[in-house]
Scaffold this motif. Structure first.
Motif, PDB file in Angstrom:
ATOM      1  N   THR A  89      -6.901   3.969   1.684  1.00  0.00           N
ATOM      2  CA  THR A  89      -7.439   5.096   1.337  1.00  0.00           C
ATOM      3  C   THR A  89      -6.437   6.290   1.579  1.00  0.00           C
ATOM      4  O   THR A  89      -6.881   7.247   0.737  1.00  0.00           O
ATOM      5  CB  THR A  89      -8.488   5.212   3.045  1.00  0.00           C
ATOM      6  N   ASP A 166     -14.748   3.349  -1.753  1.00  0.00           N
ATOM      7  CA  ASP A 166     -13.661   2.609  -0.598  1.00  0.00           C
ATOM      8  C   ASP A 166     -14.687   1.547   0.224  1.00  0.00           C
ATOM      9  O   ASP A 166     -15.902   1.976   0.520  1.00  0.00           O
ATOM     10  CB  ASP A 166     -13.281   3.687   0.226  1.00  0.00           C
ATOM     11  N   GLU A 167     -14.205   0.656   0.828  1.00  0.00           N
ATOM     12  CA  GLU A 167     -14.936  -0.576   1.528  1.00  0.00           C
ATOM     13  C   GLU A 167     -16.073  -1.010   0.598  1.00  0.00           C
ATOM     14  O   GLU A 167     -17.281  -1.044   0.926  1.00  0.00           O
ATOM     15  CB  GLU A 167     -15.499   0.100   2.871  1.00  0.00           C
ATOM     16  N   ARG A 265      -3.079   2.269  11.281  1.00  0.00           N
ATOM     17  CA  ARG A 265      -4.036   3.161  12.047  1.00  0.00           C
ATOM     18  C   ARG A 265      -3.705   2.674  13.722  1.00  0.00           C
ATOM     19  O   ARG A 265      -3.947   3.656  14.470  1.00  0.00           O
ATOM     20  CB  ARG A 265      -5.581   2.750  11.393  1.00  0.00           C
TER      21      ARG A 265
END
Ligand SMILES: Nc1ncnc2c1ncn2[C@@H]1O[C@H](COP(=O)(O)OP(=O)(O)OP(=O)(O)O)[C@@H](O)[C@H]1O
Ligand SMILES: [Mg+2]
Length: 412
Positions: A89, A166-167, A265
């Motif tokens: 992302t 995204d996703e 993350r």
């Protein structure tokens, strides 16, 4: 009558005054203390850093694929795969930002996070979201999707457009792949970039959708400990004051996140939570033990959140495992047979007058708990009686008690 009733303050109010003072003290202590953080935002998930490191070749490939849009050509459709927190992302957002700095040509880019609530749960909603990007607000219901498609194609009208889903697997899980087919096969110059964790995602698509949608593919590999260390160093330099972090803490943080499939993350979350714990203790340097506490807390939160968000039958399967475990030797290393779990689950369904799932489906749910890491399973041979599958709960005792608490609060 004014409707006002006079009453005497209950005696606890005096005690409340002391509580008030305590709260005031906490707040003023907090204000007077020097914060470790220079800029906490830098460690938040949505922060877009100025530099992306260790993704040079991916940035180069993706940029070259979308560059033709600058000269009015339609870029190839692209799929980006990769594990959690490996920079998909952030990389695409960074490239889009760079693209917007180069030219204001006749093209548009649209970024949609399909996991966001109310964005992609129906074809109607995703089309509304796309129209919103073109400044058209659609009422929540009442218009046929054919009209929404027509409006959307009118908005695009000859422009080159790149839509990033995204996703994207969340979108297809919710509304199927017909929508992607309609968009990608339209007469318009619409390029699609799909991002997903699921490497075999495209194989689940209808072959005609797959053939038009997947023209280019790129895989983001997980970060190794050294790469994670560089990312943490880069971000913490901006986030924390100087001198509150030793290299050994960064190394440990990188090592822990490397174990979590190279998830950047997780690394940033760990160091942020460790910083908060340090600050709350009134200390000025983040130590390895603060990182350990942060790690435990994050693990616990993750498990608790996962269990809370499971569907009803899945929670019932876990409750069945828990009650069998309790009924045997307590919390210690108990092995439970899948057949026993199914029986217990059936009892629970009966008790709550809920129609039970098949044994096969319950086995799938057990597998899902194994994938999350809550249980381990082992297949053992029983000679001519065939094979049996044993389940062992894979969590600490105090965590088990927390889960037990969650499950007892669930109303089936
Ligand atoms: N190379 C990098 N340089 C600096 N920061 C990075 C880098 N890679 C990832 N990050 C940071 O790590 C976090 C996770 O990255 P990102 O959200 O891009 O992962 P993802 O691959 O999209 O994960 P998911 O599949 O879970 O959505 C973000 O805060 C991001 O800013
Ligand atoms: Mg992502």
């Amino acid at each position: 009558m004014t409707g006002l009733v006079s009453f005497e303050l209950p005696s606890e109010t005096m005690a409340d005054k002391t509580v008030d003072n305590k709260i005031q003290e906490i707040f003023s202590n907090y204000l007077s203390k020097q914060s470790l953080f220079k800029n906490r935002e830098v460690l938040s998930t949505n922060f877009l850093p100025n530099i992306i490191i260790h993704r040079d070749s991916e940035i180069q490939t993706v940029s070259s694929i979308i560059a033709p849009i600058l000269k009015g050509y339609k870029p190839s459709n692209l799929f980006i795969y990769g594990g959690i927190g490996c920079g998909k992302t952030v990389t695409i957002k960074y490239i889009l930002e760079q693209l917007s700095k180069i030219s204001n040509g006749n093209y548009k880019t649209v970024y949609i996070n399909c996991k966001m609530k109310k964005v992609s749960d129906t074809e109607y909603r995703i089309l509304s979201q796309l129209l919103k990007e073109f400044g058209l607000l659609v009422p929540e219901t009442g218009i046929s999707t054919n009209i929404l498609y027509k409006k959307f194609f009118e908005c695009v009208d000859g422009q080159n457009i790149i839509i990033i889903f995204d996703e994207i697997d969340a979108l297809v899980n919710k509304i199927g792949d017909e929508f992607l087919y309609n968009i990608s096969r339209s007469e318009q110059n619409i390029s699609i970039i799909g991002i997903t964790n699921n490497i075999s995602f495209a194989d689940r698509l209808d072959p005609r959708v797959k053939s038009s949608l997947v023209e280019e593919e790129i895989i983001f590999k997980p970060y190794n400990a050294q790469q994670l260390k560089d990312i943490i160093t880069l971000r913490t330099a901006e986030a924390f004051d100087e001198d509150c972090l030793d290299e050994s803490v960064i190394n440990k943080c990188a090592a822990l996140a490397a174990q979590e499939h190279g998830d950047a993350r997780r690394a940033l979350e760990l160091i942020r939570v460790a910083g908060e714990i340090t600050e709350r203790l009134g200390e000025t340097r983040i130590k390895e033990e603060h990182l350990d506490v942060a790690n435990d807390r994050i693990n616990t939160d993750k498990i608790v959140e996962t269990i809370k968000s499971q569907p009803r039958h899945s929670q019932m399967v876990l409750e069945s495992i828990m009650s069998l475990k309790k009924a045997s030797k307590g919390w210690q290393d108990t092995r439970i047979l899948t057949g026993e779990i199914y029986r217990q689950y059936n009892n629970l369904c009966e008790k709550n007058t809920i129609k039970s799932l098949t044994q096969r489906r319950v086995c799938d749910l057990i597998n899902e708990y194994e994938n999350i890491g809550i249980i381990n399973t082992r297949t053992a041979s029983r000679g001519r009686h065939g094979k049996i599958r044993e389940v062992v709960l894979n969590i600490e005792d105090d965590m088990l008690k927390k889960i037990d608490n969650i499950l007892t609060k669930v109303a089936y």
